[in-house]
Design an enzyme around this catalytic site. Structure first.
Site, PDB file in Angstrom:
ATOM      1  N   GLY A  19       1.086  12.143 -38.207  1.00  0.00           N
ATOM      2  CA  GLY A  19       0.713  11.239 -37.130  1.00  0.00           C
ATOM      3  C   GLY A  19      -0.574  10.471 -37.343  1.00  0.00           C
ATOM      4  O   GLY A  19      -1.089   9.854 -36.408  1.00  0.00           O
ATOM      5  N   ASP A  69       9.069   8.869 -40.955  1.00  0.00           N
ATOM      6  CA  ASP A  69       9.539   8.329 -39.681  1.00  0.00           C
ATOM      7  C   ASP A  69      10.587   9.317 -39.194  1.00  0.00           C
ATOM      8  O   ASP A  69      11.668   9.420 -39.785  1.00  0.00           O
ATOM      9  CB  ASP A  69      10.134   6.933 -39.873  1.00  0.00           C
ATOM     10  N   ILE A  96       2.567  12.965 -32.903  1.00  0.00           N
ATOM     11  CA  ILE A  96       3.322  11.724 -32.750  1.00  0.00           C
ATOM     12  C   ILE A  96       4.007  11.708 -31.385  1.00  0.00           C
ATOM     13  O   ILE A  96       4.461  12.742 -30.884  1.00  0.00           O
ATOM     14  CB  ILE A  96       4.371  11.524 -33.866  1.00  0.00           C
ATOM     15  N   ALA A  99       7.247   5.949 -26.636  1.00  0.00           N
ATOM     16  CA  ALA A  99       8.192   5.396 -25.668  1.00  0.00           C
ATOM     17  C   ALA A  99       7.973   3.898 -25.670  1.00  0.00           C
ATOM     18  O   ALA A  99       6.846   3.432 -25.867  1.00  0.00           O
ATOM     19  CB  ALA A  99       7.961   5.969 -24.269  1.00  0.00           C
ATOM     20  N   TYR A 159       1.392   7.438 -16.231  1.00  0.00           N
ATOM     21  CA  TYR A 159       1.833   8.193 -17.413  1.00  0.00           C
ATOM     22  C   TYR A 159       3.363   8.258 -17.458  1.00  0.00           C
ATOM     23  O   TYR A 159       3.953   8.353 -18.526  1.00  0.00           O
ATOM     24  CB  TYR A 159       1.213   9.580 -17.408  1.00  0.00           C
ATOM     25  N   LYS A 166       6.129  15.416 -22.222  1.00  0.00           N
ATOM     26  CA  LYS A 166       5.075  16.335 -22.660  1.00  0.00           C
ATOM     27  C   LYS A 166       5.233  17.712 -22.016  1.00  0.00           C
ATOM     28  O   LYS A 166       4.875  18.730 -22.624  1.00  0.00           O
ATOM     29  CB  LYS A 166       3.700  15.759 -22.340  1.00  0.00           C
ATOM     30  N   THR A 197      -7.253   5.852 -28.514  1.00  0.00           N
ATOM     31  CA  THR A 197      -6.382   5.781 -29.674  1.00  0.00           C
ATOM     32  C   THR A 197      -5.443   4.595 -29.504  1.00  0.00           C
ATOM     33  O   THR A 197      -5.260   4.076 -28.394  1.00  0.00           O
ATOM     34  CB  THR A 197      -5.557   7.062 -29.841  1.00  0.00           C
ATOM     35  N   ALA A 199      -2.213   4.628 -29.671  1.00  0.00           N
ATOM     36  CA  ALA A 199      -1.077   5.006 -28.837  1.00  0.00           C
ATOM     37  C   ALA A 199      -1.431   4.940 -27.356  1.00  0.00           C
ATOM     38  O   ALA A 199      -0.655   4.454 -26.530  1.00  0.00           O
ATOM     39  CB  ALA A 199      -0.612   6.408 -29.201  1.00  0.00           C
TER      40      ALA A 199
END
Length: 258
Positions: A19, A69, A96, A99, A159, A166, A197, A199
């Site tokens: 990641g 990947d 990693i 969405a 979120y 998660k 980050t 992401a």
């Protein structure tokens, strides 16, 4: 950040870190911390676009670098075939998650079936697949880590779909800890506070989330990638040899505030 070894407590051990996207990645913080404690590293990069950002980091750490990947059939297996050429695997970090941006910035009710399944596959089930492949190589025990977030336990505005995903990841860590414990393999979910980050930047109103974390956390400051890496490094040592199945918060105490 310095990569100088400070105490080789992880010398002779090999860590896989999945990641790393750039120098701001949580995964890179983990790689730095493991290397400082003497571990040998294998890092992965997502694709050709990511390679120029990750390759210099791997070179500076003296790390093996492999493509991965998890949506591409056979790539995860190829990583572990390469790892099998080494004498051991002791640590594996899964950092990693994905969405589509449109679904990250919309409510859960509007999340499509396709998006939900894809987010679950990349962000959760790929960790289960990684654990299945890692376990036979951890012949002397080991540690597995997956990156979560407080939105798995409580509602965090914006979120959305990643909260249930998660939550499934944290539950998977507990069940894997139970199944792999007899092999001496410990499993933890790590739950960092919000940090800057690539992401995280896809979340709606993320700057407001950062400001709120600083205002409410008992320590009054944001965590950084080395805070997360150092926590994983500690948990990978014999100092934490009787700890497993936990969700470990690295958030300046933010999670205790209602």
């Amino acid at each position: 950040m310095s990569t100088e070894t400070v105490h080789p407590i992880l010398a002779g051990k090999r860590a896989l870190v999945v990641g790393v996207a750039n120098e701001h990645s949580i995964a890179y913080g983990c790689a730095l911390a493991f290397r400082k404690l003497g571990a040998e590293l294998t890092l992965t990069y997502l694709n050709d676009k990511a390679l120029p950002h990750v390759a210099p980091l791997a070179e500076a750490l003296g790390a093996e670098l492999l493509p991965l990947d998890v949506e591409q059939p056979g790539q995860l297996e190829a990583v572990f075939e390469a790892l099998a050429r080494h004498s051991r695997l002791d640590i594996a970090v899964h950092s990693i998650a994905f969405a589509p941006k449109a679904d990250l910035q919309g409510g859960l009710l509007d999340c499509s079936r396709e998006c939900f399944l894809r987010a679950m596959d990349i962000s959760c089930h790929s960790f289960v697949r990684m654990a299945r492949l890692a376990a036979p190589l951890m012949t002397e025990g080991g540690s597995l880590f997956a990156m979560s977030y407080h939105g798995a336990r409580q509602v965090v505005p914006n979120y959305d779909v990643m909260g249930p995903v998660k939550a499934a990841l944290e539950a998977s860590c507990r069940y894997l800890a139970h199944e792999l414990g007899p092999k001496g393999i410990r499993v933890h979910a790590i739950s960092p506070g919000p940090l800057k980050t690539r992401a995280a930047s896809g979340l709606k109103d993320f700057d407001l989330l950062l400001a709120d974390a600083v205002a409410r956390a008992p320590l009054g400051e944001l965590v950084d990638i080395l805070d997360v890496g150092n926590t994983c490094a500690y948990l990978a040592t014999d100092y934490a040899r009787r700890l497993t199945g936990s969700t470990v918060y690295v958030d300046g105490g933010l999670n205790i505030i209602a």
